[in-house]
Design an enzyme around this catalytic site. Structure first.
Site, PDB file in Angstrom:
ATOM      1  N   GLU A  77      -7.261  26.472 -22.257  1.00 45.28           N
ATOM      2  CA  GLU A  77      -8.221  27.436 -22.811  1.00 45.28           C
ATOM      3  C   GLU A  77      -8.580  27.153 -24.275  1.00 45.28           C
ATOM      4  O   GLU A  77      -9.038  28.053 -24.985  1.00 45.28           O
ATOM      5  CB  GLU A  77      -7.659  28.854 -22.662  1.00 45.28           C
ATOM      6  CG  GLU A  77      -7.516  29.283 -21.216  1.00 45.28           C
ATOM      7  CD  GLU A  77      -7.278  30.777 -21.110  1.00 45.28           C
ATOM      8  OE1 GLU A  77      -8.197  31.480 -20.679  1.00 45.28           O
ATOM      9  OE2 GLU A  77      -6.182  31.234 -21.487  1.00 45.28           O
ATOM     10  N   HIS A  96      -5.826  33.459 -29.304  1.00 50.19           N
ATOM     11  CA  HIS A  96      -6.053  33.956 -27.939  1.00 50.19           C
ATOM     12  C   HIS A  96      -4.699  34.319 -27.363  1.00 50.19           C
ATOM     13  O   HIS A  96      -3.754  33.528 -27.444  1.00 50.19           O
ATOM     14  CB  HIS A  96      -6.731  32.912 -27.057  1.00 50.19           C
ATOM     15  CG  HIS A  96      -6.693  33.286 -25.599  1.00 50.19           C
ATOM     16  ND1 HIS A  96      -7.243  34.464 -25.141  1.00 50.19           N
ATOM     17  CD2 HIS A  96      -6.120  32.688 -24.523  1.00 50.19           C
ATOM     18  CE1 HIS A  96      -7.025  34.550 -23.828  1.00 50.19           C
ATOM     19  NE2 HIS A  96      -6.341  33.489 -23.433  1.00 50.19           N
ATOM     20  N   HIS A  98      -2.413  37.187 -24.395  1.00 46.10           N
ATOM     21  CA  HIS A  98      -2.461  38.033 -23.192  1.00 46.10           C
ATOM     22  C   HIS A  98      -1.656  39.317 -23.376  1.00 46.10           C
ATOM     23  O   HIS A  98      -1.156  39.863 -22.405  1.00 46.10           O
ATOM     24  CB  HIS A  98      -1.912  37.249 -21.991  1.00 46.10           C
ATOM     25  CG  HIS A  98      -2.572  35.927 -21.764  1.00 46.10           C
ATOM     26  ND1 HIS A  98      -1.935  34.854 -21.203  1.00 46.10           N
ATOM     27  CD2 HIS A  98      -3.844  35.500 -22.024  1.00 46.10           C
ATOM     28  CE1 HIS A  98      -2.771  33.817 -21.129  1.00 46.10           C
ATOM     29  NE2 HIS A  98      -3.924  34.187 -21.624  1.00 46.10           N
ATOM     30  N   HIS A 167      -7.286  39.957 -18.598  1.00 50.03           N
ATOM     31  CA  HIS A 167      -6.776  38.670 -19.062  1.00 50.03           C
ATOM     32  C   HIS A 167      -6.095  38.773 -20.440  1.00 50.03           C
ATOM     33  O   HIS A 167      -4.927  38.446 -20.576  1.00 50.03           O
ATOM     34  CB  HIS A 167      -7.958  37.691 -19.084  1.00 50.03           C
ATOM     35  CG  HIS A 167      -7.653  36.322 -19.587  1.00 50.03           C
ATOM     36  ND1 HIS A 167      -8.570  35.300 -19.558  1.00 50.03           N
ATOM     37  CD2 HIS A 167      -6.555  35.792 -20.162  1.00 50.03           C
ATOM     38  CE1 HIS A 167      -8.037  34.206 -20.070  1.00 50.03           C
ATOM     39  NE2 HIS A 167      -6.818  34.477 -20.452  1.00 50.03           N
TER      40      HIS A 167
HETATM   41 ZN   LIG Z   1      -5.685  33.166 -21.537  1.00 48.18          ZN
END
Ligand SMILES: [Zn+2]
Length: 255
Positions: A77, A96, A98, A167
């Site tokens: 990602e 980023h 979760h 997500h």
């Molecule tokens: Zn992710």
């Protein structure tokens, strides 16, 4: 230590802090824009953030591709970072993650995630929700190419963070310290809001004036900001890697 080495150390510290504060686990990543080339950024190879060392940092371009031959696996990602750096010239660092406490707000369509605690002001007045299905239909929900990442960056717009449906979130800021702080407080703000809603009654959000007042008083290298960075780094077991803003090493290296 030169500035570039110090930045790599800071990126290692950021990885360890985010792991220790449970913002990331085996997955999730943090990046910083290259100080000398705005068209590149630095991020770890595919590795749990808790385990990242300086040698694990790789240099990618704004298409998410390595600028040197790289045999090690990269984060699937990584495009998230590339697209946000490309869309937002003022952004110097991206996360980023979760983090579980943020997830309900990416799913419950009628409940917005907004700042409710003083340290939550950094998330900004609006946290848009990006749904990968809107433009890409049924996927595995991961951002695995530039088209998806650009769509996410578009949804983020000029905001500090965007939730990703079912997500996680993407966060952007002007420095590593700021993006780490934002990413630590985003789940905490979400948790406080979830609990307040369980108590019932009307929710009192931070006003725009309160958010503005906190932003006015913020400086990335103030004593107060440094205090949090130093505390989190020490707690994460990497206090010895700290470099103060004046370039001084926090403690003489041992051994
Ligand atoms: Zn992710």
């Amino acid at each position: 230590m030169n500035n570039f080495s110090a930045l790599i150390q800071d990126l290692v510290i950021a990885n360890r802090i985010l792991a220790n504060e449970e913002v990331v686990d085996a997955y999730g990543h943090v990046s910083v824009r290259h100080p000398d080339n705005p068209n590149r950024f630095l991020i770890a190879r595919s590795l749990a953030p808790e385990l990242v060392e300086p040698d694990d940092i790789v240099e990618l371009d704004l298409d998410g591709q390595p600028v040197r031959e790289e045999r090690r696996s990269l984060y699937l990602e990584r495009f998230i970072h590339a697209a946000i750096f490309a869309a937002r010239p003022e952004v110097m660092a991206v996360v980023h993650a979760h983090a579980e406490d943020t997830l309900p707000f990416s799913i419950a369509q009628e409940t917005k995630l907004r700042p409710v605690i003083h340290s939550g002001s950094f998330i900004g007045a609006e946290v848009p929700v990006w749904d990968i299905a809107d433009n890409f239909g049924d996927t595995n929900l991961l951002v695995t190419n530039m088209a998806q990442a650009r769509d996410l960056a578009k949804c983020l717009g000029g905001n500090s963070a965007a939730l990703m449906r079912g997500h996680g979130f993407a966060a952007a800021a002007r420095s590593l310290i700021e993006v780490v702080r934002l990413s630590v407080y985003l789940p905490r703000n979400a948790r406080a809001l979830t609990r307040a809603r369980q108590l019932g009654g009307e929710i009192k959000y931070l006003s725009q004036g309160e958010i503005d007042a906190r932003n006015r008083g913020y400086s990335p290298y103030s004593v107060e900001t440094w205090r949090a960075w130093e505390y989190w780094a020490s707690k994460a077991g990497c206090g010895h890697l700290l470099t103060r803003p004046d370039g001084e090493h926090a403690d003489p290296p041992k051994g």
